[in-house]
Design an enzyme around this catalytic site. Structure first.
Site, PDB file in Angstrom:
ATOM      1  N   ASP A   1     -17.944 -12.984  25.464  1.00  0.00           N
ATOM      2  CA  ASP A   1     -17.161 -12.290  24.430  1.00  0.00           C
ATOM      3  C   ASP A   1     -17.054 -10.810  24.813  1.00  0.00           C
ATOM      4  O   ASP A   1     -17.651  -9.939  24.173  1.00  0.00           O
ATOM      5  CB  ASP A   1     -17.886 -12.467  23.076  1.00  0.00           C
ATOM      6  CG  ASP A   1     -17.126 -11.851  21.910  1.00  0.00           C
ATOM      7  OD1 ASP A   1     -15.983 -11.393  22.097  1.00  0.00           O
ATOM      8  OD2 ASP A   1     -17.685 -11.821  20.789  1.00  0.00           O
TER       9      ASP A   1
ATOM     10  N   GLN B   1     -19.265  -7.973  13.528  1.00  0.00           N
ATOM     11  CA  GLN B   1     -17.835  -8.277  13.359  1.00  0.00           C
ATOM     12  C   GLN B   1     -17.381  -7.778  11.985  1.00  0.00           C
ATOM     13  O   GLN B   1     -18.076  -8.025  10.990  1.00  0.00           O
ATOM     14  CB  GLN B   1     -17.595  -9.788  13.443  1.00  0.00           C
ATOM     15  CG  GLN B   1     -17.886 -10.390  14.806  1.00  0.00           C
ATOM     16  CD  GLN B   1     -16.774 -10.165  15.816  1.00  0.00           C
ATOM     17  OE1 GLN B   1     -15.709  -9.616  15.495  1.00  0.00           O
ATOM     18  NE2 GLN B   1     -17.014 -10.571  17.040  1.00  0.00           N
TER      19      GLN B   1
ATOM     20  N   CYS C   1       0.832  -1.204   0.000  1.00  0.00           N
ATOM     21  CA  CYS C   1       0.000   0.000   0.000  1.00  0.00           C
ATOM     22  C   CYS C   1       0.870   1.258   0.000  1.00  0.00           C
ATOM     23  O   CYS C   1       1.829   1.350   0.765  1.00  0.00           O
ATOM     24  CB  CYS C   1      -0.890  -0.017   1.243  1.00  0.00           C
ATOM     25  SG  CYS C   1      -1.917   1.449   1.382  1.00  0.00           S
TER      26      CYS C   1
ATOM     27  N   CYS D   1     -10.852 -10.485  21.985  1.00  0.00           N
ATOM     28  CA  CYS D   1      -9.986  -9.811  21.008  1.00  0.00           C
ATOM     29  C   CYS D   1      -8.740  -9.286  21.714  1.00  0.00           C
ATOM     30  O   CYS D   1      -7.952  -8.559  21.119  1.00  0.00           O
ATOM     31  CB  CYS D   1     -10.740  -8.674  20.324  1.00  0.00           C
ATOM     32  SG  CYS D   1     -11.421  -7.487  21.487  1.00  0.00           S
TER      33      CYS D   1
HETATM   34  C1  LIG Z   1     -16.539  -7.886  21.380  1.00  0.00           C
HETATM   35  S1  LIG Z   1     -18.195  -7.324  21.332  1.00  0.00           S
HETATM   36  C2  LIG Z   1     -19.017  -8.871  21.207  1.00  0.00           C
HETATM   37  C3  LIG Z   1     -20.160  -8.851  20.255  1.00  0.00           C
HETATM   38  C4  LIG Z   1     -20.801 -10.160  19.855  1.00  0.00           C
HETATM   39  N1  LIG Z   1     -20.472 -11.276  20.683  1.00  0.00           N
HETATM   40  C5  LIG Z   1     -20.511 -10.450  18.392  1.00  0.00           C
HETATM   41  O1  LIG Z   1     -19.760 -11.372  18.082  1.00  0.00           O
HETATM   42  O2  LIG Z   1     -21.045  -9.745  17.518  1.00  0.00           O
HETATM   43  C6  LIG Z   1     -18.433  -6.890  23.030  1.00  0.00           C
HETATM   44  C7  LIG Z   1     -19.823  -6.399  23.371  1.00  0.00           C
HETATM   45  O3  LIG Z   1     -19.878  -6.140  24.774  1.00  0.00           O
HETATM   46  C8  LIG Z   1     -20.716  -5.016  25.013  1.00  0.00           C
HETATM   47  N2  LIG Z   1     -20.347  -4.503  26.354  1.00  0.00           N
HETATM   48  C9  LIG Z   1     -19.243  -3.805  26.686  1.00  0.00           C
HETATM   49  N3  LIG Z   1     -19.210  -3.565  28.008  1.00  0.00           N
HETATM   50  C10 LIG Z   1     -20.320  -4.131  28.535  1.00  0.00           C
HETATM   51  C11 LIG Z   1     -20.854  -4.218  29.852  1.00  0.00           C
HETATM   52  N4  LIG Z   1     -20.218  -3.664  30.863  1.00  0.00           N
HETATM   53  N5  LIG Z   1     -22.007  -4.872  30.026  1.00  0.00           N
HETATM   54  C12 LIG Z   1     -22.648  -5.439  28.973  1.00  0.00           C
HETATM   55  N6  LIG Z   1     -22.192  -5.404  27.699  1.00  0.00           N
HETATM   56  C13 LIG Z   1     -21.049  -4.739  27.470  1.00  0.00           C
HETATM   57  C14 LIG Z   1     -20.397  -4.095  23.844  1.00  0.00           C
HETATM   58  O4  LIG Z   1     -21.452  -3.186  23.626  1.00  0.00           O
HETATM   59  C15 LIG Z   1     -20.222  -5.098  22.695  1.00  0.00           C
HETATM   60  O5  LIG Z   1     -21.438  -5.303  22.011  1.00  0.00           O
END
Ligand SMILES: C[S@@+](CC[C@H](N)C(=O)[O-])C[C@H]1O[C@@H](n2cnc3c(N)ncnc32)[C@H](O)[C@@H]1O
Length: 468
Positions: free
Chosen positions: A398, A299, A75, A425
């Site tokens: 997650d 994702q 790139c 992640c």
């Molecule tokens: C890595 S994403 C996982 C999304 C889902 N598992 C997927 O694969 O599409 C983490 C998620 O945790 C939520 N989150 C972050 N902090 C949180 C909290 N304290 N309580 C509940 N959910 C939370 C975020 O909004 C986000 O949607």
């Protein structure tokens, strides 16, 4: 940092290995030296930018030898844009380093007994793998050293990405290898149209300007969503821009805009106007449909998300009669993906709009055994919640990069579900949490998955089994 240390140059430093966050390390007079943008095997002079008693950080200012593992970055923006920091390392090695990061985090931070970490699941596409990109308009284009030294006058409006750590400087992107389909064309055509019509690009310091931000989302089924954020509310100019996009790109299936007069670019609290087409796009996986609205998380590498979810489902090893908790469920993608193999799935997530999408996704797919709740995990997952619902046989979790709150970890220990599948992640916080859970759980499987080629990021799935 002492004055003596700052700007000190360490000469002929041999870069030994990759450490966390893509930095590489060498050793100098008994101290670790972290350097960005180099590869193991490089021999470099390093200007120190930060120094502590046990380590130093610096930037490579001269290369004496190049690593044999280097490849030419493809790139033209590499090195400036900061988006794909590992383009100079071949993909096989990127995968090796990512897997090694997982091993290192679990042995150094986790300090728990682990099985052999499985070979990383690589990404079939190492370019054009993202389904979402976010570009910023700016009247303060980043100029290269050569451009500044030339003394010539340059176009200062830009549409592209932020320079790392500089909130007000934007690299003007000509071609981005992260997103395929219409992404490059839409960005470049819109910029050209704005320049030829003398429309104003956002001035972030003074918080003025019409064109502020451009988001492009695509799906594997060929749908696309384009969202333009305007920093001004001149209806005529907005109409001009949106009509241009609509006529030039009739294939856009969701053409949306937002008027954002706030100080920041977040728009969760703002109205999104549908200019043409639908207000959402739809992704598909194993025949399931996932509706993605402008405010929904999905994702960003769809093909690898499928690989990640298959590993998760495989580790969960359900037979059909299990109660599954899907913690941090987002728009319920994992919950809906595993629902056919479970008796019931309960998803929890704190973004209310995401929970609405999760419910809608169950409905669209005819899944009737899912329940979704919005709220902060540490407050939601309490004794009352458990008493009101069936106890989980499998917990899928997650969390975001920061990992799980202590209260959530303690609740998982109290719940003592037979299996926990931990998707992350950030293997560093995952290893920390797994160490706490190891009081009752053994680590049975560790499977890294590469979602982001050309970067140091790695996704990791761990199967924890309750000790007997
Ligand atoms: C890595 S994403 C996982 C999304 C889902 N598992 C997927 O694969 O599409 C983490 C998620 O945790 C939520 N989150 C972050 N902090 C949180 C909290 N304290 N309580 C509940 N959910 C939370 C975020 O909004 C986000 O949607």
């Amino acid at each position: 940092m002492s004055r003596k240390m700052k700007n000190k140059v360490v000469t002929n430093l041999t870069i030994e290995r990759i450490a966390t966050e893509g930095k590489c390390v060498g050793h100098h007079e008994g101290k670790v030296v972290f350097v960005q943008g180099v590869a193991p095997g490089d021999v470099v002079d390093v200007r120190i930018t930060r120094g502590k008693s046990s380590f130093m950080e610096g930037e490579a200012i001269k290369f004496h030898e190049y690593s044999k593992d280097r490849i030419d970055p493809f790139c033209s923006h590499f090195g400036t844009c900061g988006g794909c920091k590992w383009q100079h390392i071949n993909y096989d090695l990127q995968k090796t380093y990512k897997r090694q990061q997982v091993v290192d985090q679990f042995t150094r931070i986790g300090k728990v007994e682990i099985p052999e970490v499985m070979p990383i699941v690589g990404s079939a596409n190492t370019r054009y793998y993202r389904n979402k990109l976010d570009f910023t308009f700016s009247n303060n284009r980043w100029l290269t050293r050569e451009e500044i030294d030339s003394g010539a006058a340059f176009e200062r409006n830009a549409l592209g990405f932020h320079i790392p750590k500089m909130f007000d400087k934007i690299v003007d992107i000509e071609h981005c290898y992260l997103q395929g389909d219409i992404s490059n064309e839409v960005r470049n055509e819109l910029r050209a149209f704005a320049l030829s019509n003398s429309l104003s690009f956002y001035d972030i310091r003074n918080q003025v300007g019409l064109l502020r931000n451009l988001i492009i989302r695509t799906t594997s089924t060929g749908e696309s969503m384009v969202i333009v954020q305007f920093g001004g509310d001149n209806a005529e100019e907005i109409e001009l821009v949106m009509n241009f996009l609509h006529e030039k790109f009739p294939q856009i299936t969701a053409l949306l805009y937002i008027i954002n007069l706030k100080k920041n670019e977040t728009f969760n609290d703002l109205e999104v106007v549908t200019f043409a087409g639908r207000s959402y796009i739809e992704e598909e996986m194993e025949g399931l449909k996932f509706r993605i609205g402008p405010k929904s998380f999905y994702q960003t590498n769809s093909e690898q998300a499928y690989e990640l979810y298959k590993v998760t489902r495989d580790f969960a090893g359900m037979k059909g009669d299990e109660v599954v908790y899907d913690l941090y469920t987002g728009t319920g993608t994992i919950a809906n993906f595993v629902a056919k193999q479970a008796k019931q799935v309960i998803g929890i997530e704190y973004v209310e709009a995401a929970i609405e999408d999760a419910k809608l996704n169950s409905k669209v797919n005819g899944l009737e055994n899912t329940l979704f709740y919005a709220g902060d995990m540490k407050d939601m997952l309490n004794d009352d919640f458990i008493a009101a619902h069936a106890k989980p046989d499998v917990i899928i979790t997650d969390p975001p990069r920061a990992g799980m709150h202590d209260d959530v970890v303690n609740m998982l220990l109290k719940l003592a579900a037979p299996k926990i599948v931990y998707v992350s992640c950030n293997p560093a916080t995952q290893a920390r949490d797994v160490a706490l859970l190891s009081e009752k759980y053994s680590v049975d499987k560790i499977q890294p998955v590469d979602m982001f080629p050309q970067t140091y990021h790695v996704e990791n799935v761990v199967l924890l089994t309750l000790k007997s």
